[in-house]
Design an enzyme around this catalytic site. Structure first.
Site, PDB file in Angstrom:
ATOM      1  N   THR A  28      -3.624   0.678   8.084  1.00 41.17           N
ATOM      2  CA  THR A  28      -4.758   1.397   8.669  1.00 41.17           C
ATOM      3  C   THR A  28      -5.822   1.618   7.599  1.00 41.17           C
ATOM      4  O   THR A  28      -5.494   1.806   6.431  1.00 41.17           O
ATOM      5  CB  THR A  28      -4.280   2.757   9.215  1.00 41.17           C
ATOM      6  OG1 THR A  28      -3.338   2.515  10.264  1.00 41.17           O
ATOM      7  CG2 THR A  28      -5.428   3.576   9.765  1.00 41.17           C
ATOM      8  N   SER A  30     -10.265   1.145   6.232  1.00 40.62           N
ATOM      9  CA  SER A  30     -11.456   0.302   6.216  1.00 40.62           C
ATOM     10  C   SER A  30     -11.188  -1.090   5.658  1.00 40.62           C
ATOM     11  O   SER A  30     -11.760  -2.076   6.139  1.00 40.62           O
ATOM     12  CB  SER A  30     -12.562   0.996   5.418  1.00 40.62           C
ATOM     13  OG  SER A  30     -12.118   1.329   4.117  1.00 40.62           O
ATOM     14  N   THR A  31     -10.339  -1.202   4.636  1.00 38.95           N
ATOM     15  CA  THR A  31     -10.028  -2.524   4.089  1.00 38.95           C
ATOM     16  C   THR A  31      -9.194  -3.329   5.073  1.00 38.95           C
ATOM     17  O   THR A  31      -9.394  -4.535   5.237  1.00 38.95           O
ATOM     18  CB  THR A  31      -9.294  -2.386   2.745  1.00 38.95           C
ATOM     19  OG1 THR A  31     -10.044  -1.523   1.878  1.00 38.95           O
ATOM     20  CG2 THR A  31      -9.137  -3.738   2.065  1.00 38.95           C
ATOM     21  N   GLY A  82      -3.856  -0.810   2.871  1.00 38.53           N
ATOM     22  CA  GLY A  82      -4.691  -0.354   1.774  1.00 38.53           C
ATOM     23  C   GLY A  82      -4.069   0.839   1.074  1.00 38.53           C
ATOM     24  O   GLY A  82      -2.895   1.151   1.257  1.00 38.53           O
ATOM     25  N   LYS A  94      -1.473   7.509  -0.216  1.00 40.36           N
ATOM     26  CA  LYS A  94      -1.992   7.047   1.068  1.00 40.36           C
ATOM     27  C   LYS A  94      -2.048   8.233   2.029  1.00 40.36           C
ATOM     28  O   LYS A  94      -1.434   9.255   1.779  1.00 40.36           O
ATOM     29  CB  LYS A  94      -1.103   5.939   1.647  1.00 40.36           C
ATOM     30  CG  LYS A  94      -1.164   4.649   0.830  1.00 40.36           C
ATOM     31  CD  LYS A  94      -0.205   3.568   1.319  1.00 40.36           C
ATOM     32  CE  LYS A  94      -0.331   3.272   2.786  1.00 40.36           C
ATOM     33  NZ  LYS A  94      -1.706   2.896   3.171  1.00 40.36           N
ATOM     34  N   GLY A  95      -2.803   8.063   3.097  1.00 34.42           N
ATOM     35  CA  GLY A  95      -2.859   9.122   4.102  1.00 34.42           C
ATOM     36  C   GLY A  95      -4.235   9.668   4.355  1.00 34.42           C
ATOM     37  O   GLY A  95      -4.400  10.602   5.145  1.00 34.42           O
ATOM     38  N   GLU A 103       2.886   4.439   8.391  1.00 36.15           N
ATOM     39  CA  GLU A 103       2.747   3.488   7.284  1.00 36.15           C
ATOM     40  C   GLU A 103       4.015   3.464   6.441  1.00 36.15           C
ATOM     41  O   GLU A 103       4.476   2.393   6.024  1.00 36.15           O
ATOM     42  CB  GLU A 103       1.536   3.866   6.428  1.00 36.15           C
ATOM     43  CG  GLU A 103       0.201   3.624   7.130  1.00 36.15           C
ATOM     44  CD  GLU A 103      -0.990   4.193   6.395  1.00 36.15           C
ATOM     45  OE1 GLU A 103      -2.119   3.797   6.723  1.00 36.15           O
ATOM     46  OE2 GLU A 103      -0.803   5.045   5.503  1.00 36.15           O
TER      47      GLU A 103
END
Length: 217
Positions: A28, A30-31, A82, A94-95, A103
């Protein structure tokens, strides 16, 4: 290059890891959105994808890519996602997009975890990015108090409900010198669903775009 162009470059570089892979785990952010755009042109080459969030599921479906249930797939060959921070040991925070629990599940179920990011995500020590923790709603204040004991400054991410119906605490001012120990300590706090430290199961391959170059480690 703009930051978005760097993200796009990192996403494209990951395509070499999904050749002859029947089911792809998709993260999940933008990348990853750029990665999904590339997958749309290759959808005839694989059976489908396991998604880490409702947002990613919607993007995959828009691209015409079948979304598969992890329970029906078993082990995933490759998971691409990402990160908000990456240290030299491929351990991550992450998160930021509130999808950390799913994830983590997909990362755990995958043989190879490929992390894609622009160069701004590289750090020597994790913790400058506020550490997300997904919590059961009734435990939010309790978990926050426990994080104060660990040296952090917890802030409730208001108006954020995860895909699992839970809440997010973002913990500021942590210097995470021992990511595995910190991950284990937070996991042991009652009411924590998942913490955004990916150290016990780090990335296997990190691909970071810096200018015209892709740094892989």
């Amino acid at each position: 290059m703009t930051q978005d162009e760097l993200k796009q470059k990192a996403a494209h570089a990951a395509l070499k890891y999904i050749k002859d892979v029947p089911v792809i785990g998709v993260g999940t952010g933008s990348t990853v959105k750029h990665f999904i755009n590339y997958l749309a042109d290759m959808k005839a080459d694989f059976d489908g994808a396991v998604s880490s969030s409702e947002g990613t599921t919607a993007l995959l479906k828009q691209a015409g890519i079948p979304v598969l249930d992890l329970n029906n797939v078993g082990t995933i060959e490759v998971y691409v996602d990402g990160a908000d921070e990456i240290n030299p040991n491929k351990q991550l925070i992450k998160g930021g997009g509130a999808a950390l629990t799913r994830e983590k599940i997909i990362a755990a179920a995958s043989k190879t975890f490929v992390c894609i990011a622009d160069g701004t995500k590289r750090v020597d020590v994790l913790g400058k990015f506020p550490l997300p923790i997904e919590v059961i709603p009734m435990a939010r204040s309790y978990v926050a108090r426990e994080m104060v004991k660990l040296g952090g400054q917890p802030v409730w991410r208001e108006n954020c409900v995860t895909d699992n119906g839970n809440q997010i605490i973002d913990v500021h001012n942590l210097t995470i010198l021992e990511p595995i120990k910190m991950e284990q300590a937070i996991n042991n706090i009652t009411g924590v669903v998942a913490v955004g430290i990916f150290a016990m199961r780090p990335a296997d391959i990190c691909m970071v775009s810096v200018g015209e170059e892709i740094i892989t480690f």
